[in-house]
Design a protein around this motif. Sequence first.
Motif, PDB file in Angstrom:
ATOM      1  N   HIS B   9      -1.518  14.303  -7.584  1.00 57.72           N
ATOM      2  CA  HIS B   9      -1.899  13.437  -6.464  1.00 57.72           C
ATOM      3  C   HIS B   9      -0.672  12.819  -5.809  1.00 57.72           C
ATOM      4  N   MET B  11       0.368   9.395  -2.947  1.00 60.48           N
ATOM      5  CA  MET B  11      -0.107   8.190  -2.272  1.00 60.48           C
ATOM      6  C   MET B  11       0.751   7.987  -1.030  1.00 60.48           C
ATOM      7  N   ILE B  12       0.119   8.126   0.125  1.00 56.40           N
ATOM      8  CA  ILE B  12       0.892   8.141   1.378  1.00 56.40           C
ATOM      9  C   ILE B  12       0.307   7.159   2.403  1.00 56.40           C
ATOM     10  N   ALA B  13       1.148   6.750   3.353  1.00 55.62           N
ATOM     11  CA  ALA B  13       0.694   6.030   4.543  1.00 55.62           C
ATOM     12  C   ALA B  13       0.751   6.981   5.729  1.00 55.62           C
ATOM     13  N   HIS B  28      -2.796   3.331   8.167  1.00 56.87           N
ATOM     14  CA  HIS B  28      -3.539   3.093   6.928  1.00 56.87           C
ATOM     15  C   HIS B  28      -2.923   3.999   5.845  1.00 56.87           C
ATOM     16  N   GLY B  29      -3.678   4.466   4.894  1.00 66.49           N
ATOM     17  CA  GLY B  29      -3.104   5.303   3.848  1.00 66.49           C
ATOM     18  C   GLY B  29      -4.164   6.035   3.087  1.00 66.49           C
ATOM     19  N   ALA B  30      -3.700   6.812   2.105  1.00 68.93           N
ATOM     20  CA  ALA B  30      -4.636   7.594   1.295  1.00 68.93           C
ATOM     21  C   ALA B  30      -3.984   7.967  -0.022  1.00 68.93           C
ATOM     22  N   THR B  31      -4.819   8.056  -1.036  1.00 69.04           N
ATOM     23  CA  THR B  31      -4.489   8.813  -2.229  1.00 69.04           C
ATOM     24  C   THR B  31      -5.060  10.197  -2.012  1.00 69.04           C
ATOM     25  N   ASN B  67       5.313  11.939  -1.610  1.00 72.31           N
ATOM     26  CA  ASN B  67       4.777  10.815  -2.374  1.00 72.31           C
ATOM     27  C   ASN B  67       5.454   9.486  -2.006  1.00 72.31           C
ATOM     28  N   TYR B  68       4.666   8.448  -1.879  1.00 74.51           N
ATOM     29  CA  TYR B  68       5.159   7.112  -1.513  1.00 74.51           C
ATOM     30  C   TYR B  68       5.917   7.152  -0.189  1.00 74.51           C
ATOM     31  N   ARG B  69       5.415   7.962   0.741  1.00 77.29           N
ATOM     32  CA  ARG B  69       6.050   8.078   2.058  1.00 77.29           C
ATOM     33  C   ARG B  69       5.063   7.702   3.156  1.00 77.29           C
ATOM     34  N   ASN B  70       5.639   7.302   4.305  1.00 84.14           N
ATOM     35  CA  ASN B  70       4.877   7.135   5.535  1.00 84.14           C
ATOM     36  C   ASN B  70       4.971   8.445   6.297  1.00 84.14           C
ATOM     37  N   GLU B 113      -9.529  13.242  -0.144  1.00 90.20           N
ATOM     38  CA  GLU B 113      -9.024  11.969   0.370  1.00 90.20           C
ATOM     39  C   GLU B 113      -9.862  10.774  -0.081  1.00 90.20           C
TER      40      GLU B 113
END
Lengths: 125, 125, 125, 125, 125, 125
Positions: B9, B11-13, B28-31, B67-70, B113
Amino acid sequence: MYELTVRDHVMIAHSLPDAFFGPAARLHGATFVVEVTWSRPELDSHGVVIDIGAAATRLSEVLSDLNYRNLDEHPAFVGRFSTTEVVAGHICDRLIATMDLAGFTAVMVTLREHPDAWATCRVEL
Amino acid sequence: MYELTVRDHVMIAHSLPDAFFGPAARLHGATFVVEVTWSRPELDSHGVVIDIGAAATRLSEVLSDLNYRNLDEHPAFVGRFSTTEVVAGHICDRLIATMDLAGFTAVMVTLREHPDAWATCRVEL
Amino acid sequence: MYELTVRDHVMIAHSLPDAFFGPAARLHGATFVVEVTWSRPELDSHGVVIDIGAAATRLSEVLSDLNYRNLDEHPAFVGRFSTTEVVAGHICDRLIATMDLAGFTAVMVTLREHPDAWATCRVEL
Amino acid sequence: MYELTVRDHVMIAHSLPDAFFGPAARLHGATFVVEVTWSRPELDSHGVVIDIGAAATRLSEVLSDLNYRNLDEHPAFVGRFSTTEVVAGHICDRLIATMDLAGFTAVMVTLREHPDAWATCRVEL
Amino acid sequence: MYELTVRDHVMIAHSLPDAFFGPAARLHGATFVVEVTWSRPELDSHGVVIDIGAAATRLSEVLSDLNYRNLDEHPAFVGRFSTTEVVAGHICDRLIATMDLAGFTAVMVTLREHPDAWATCRVEL
Amino acid sequence: MYELTVRDHVMIAHSLPDAFFGPAARLHGATFVVEVTWSRPELDSHGVVIDIGAAATRLSEVLSDLNYRNLDEHPAFVGRFSTTEVVAGHICDRLIATMDLAGFTAVMVTLREHPDAWATCRVEL
């Protein structure tokens, strides 16, 4: 096209004795969650692909030969590694060998070995 | 035909800046729970489609870039919306560009999502 | 009261050599999906129960001693049956023995052995 | 090839009045978890297969005609058994009858009736 | 403290004939996925809370009286609504009435009626 | 004791700007699957803990203030990190502030941020 899937599980021990498999070369085990899917172009006269109860019984019978077993000592896996893929293929083969599959176009077996990995064998009939 | 799937998985914005997307136009964002499936007509000499550990490593490497990115600032999505489908397609493309897929017949990427929506990109090789 | 849970898994072989366990007396195996929960009355200065990354690392370290092992040969289970409950208790004990749990009020370990059965050990601190 | 899936559910009563179905011949019921998948060779100009919100609304509209109903009294199932497969086919038919599916290559509906059984209807367009 | 949980399911019809319940006042149905948890302060001499096979059999026996039934005609629900909570309470009561629960401190029954709603009855012994 | 749980989700962006959080210090996002549980010693006159429809509406209203938002700009999280635990606590607080909870003994909110991590806030009333 229609499909019907039933799910069950087995708990087995095995080893994959080759350096290719890293720590899985050691004797360990798995809960395999097993899904079997039957495919047909049209439904039968009762409006089903296969009766769910009959399908579940059929799967349970095939799995009973594997459940609570050490696959290293099972004749089906002599001379080959009992990988998730190979066990899926074996279940597929057993279902095909023991069922009348007239009218079906495919059988598919998926084995989930943990939440993040699974394998499928699909045979077109 | 055999398939092997691994799951991971990110996690992003991101934003989808078009009225078409309603409130998802806002940042917003999503896993994204990501599943990758490799297909082959037959198993290799070790009885696998692809080694699960190697598959998981390959997926993790591709995801580490997201990962952990916009995603609004990620070069892969300049000039297009980073919809679930587009991100699935991007992951598919990266896997194909960075793996030797001789012997494989398809690669498929599914992104979940939320519990009630997911998208898939499938490429026949 | 706040809780934080992380999840991981191990794949083990074992037997439960007593007629009480029926076919599970034979050498077989399991994928144990393992969930660990830490409880605190209030969050710490970073707004967490415990850092998720640190929690996952801690769990992974404890599980590495069990993963891809035959529990029948593991020193932790000499003289007792490695039932799902006992393995959950063992993981609980190891977490408590190796972590500074000042400020926590409980640790709870759940092991899921298949989709339809799981066991929990909960220790109040 | 791209696919987009949305998920919803309905809670229905029905009977399958034929000895073939065993105890399911009696009036009973089901929660059907319903997944609908749309397929396209390429994404549209917004980078989607179909807008997730629009897809969910479409599915909800089709399901509203079934939800909290006794299917034995529903006109769609007169003269046939409302098996899981038949209900999946009915939902597929309703989606095809009420949507503009230009550009799509397939619609697929999966109904999960309990954790261990589900059925799918897939129509190539 | 230790807990052991087994899971099964039933498929039932019922109505909730009161305007309070909106469309659920009509005759409809549900698949109830049922989880039962037994709690003990310590494990027994076999290292278990309760034998998983015995627990599953016990649950199956209690559920057999509900499965493929219209709860509107079931004597247990005369004069009260067969809500998810009430059915959970009924199963709890039946387990307590038919088991020797010496040594146990609690029994808990959870009924999942669809992916987004579930109810629990917990009885301290 | 009885409990009723409903589930929903939100998709948010946020950052956790402190080295403590590693890569999560960057702007990223999450799908939070949100479960809310209400507890009561006895059922009400309709045989419920709380009406499922009312519970779902209540949760949806609280979540609508977070959904498709960047929590870094949300007034509820000024001066604190919007960790999973803190967001769970915020939802708990909002439910308590906006509902008449006479007769209830606890409210519990669980946020699942990915398949392998979740946090809970539980308030005894």
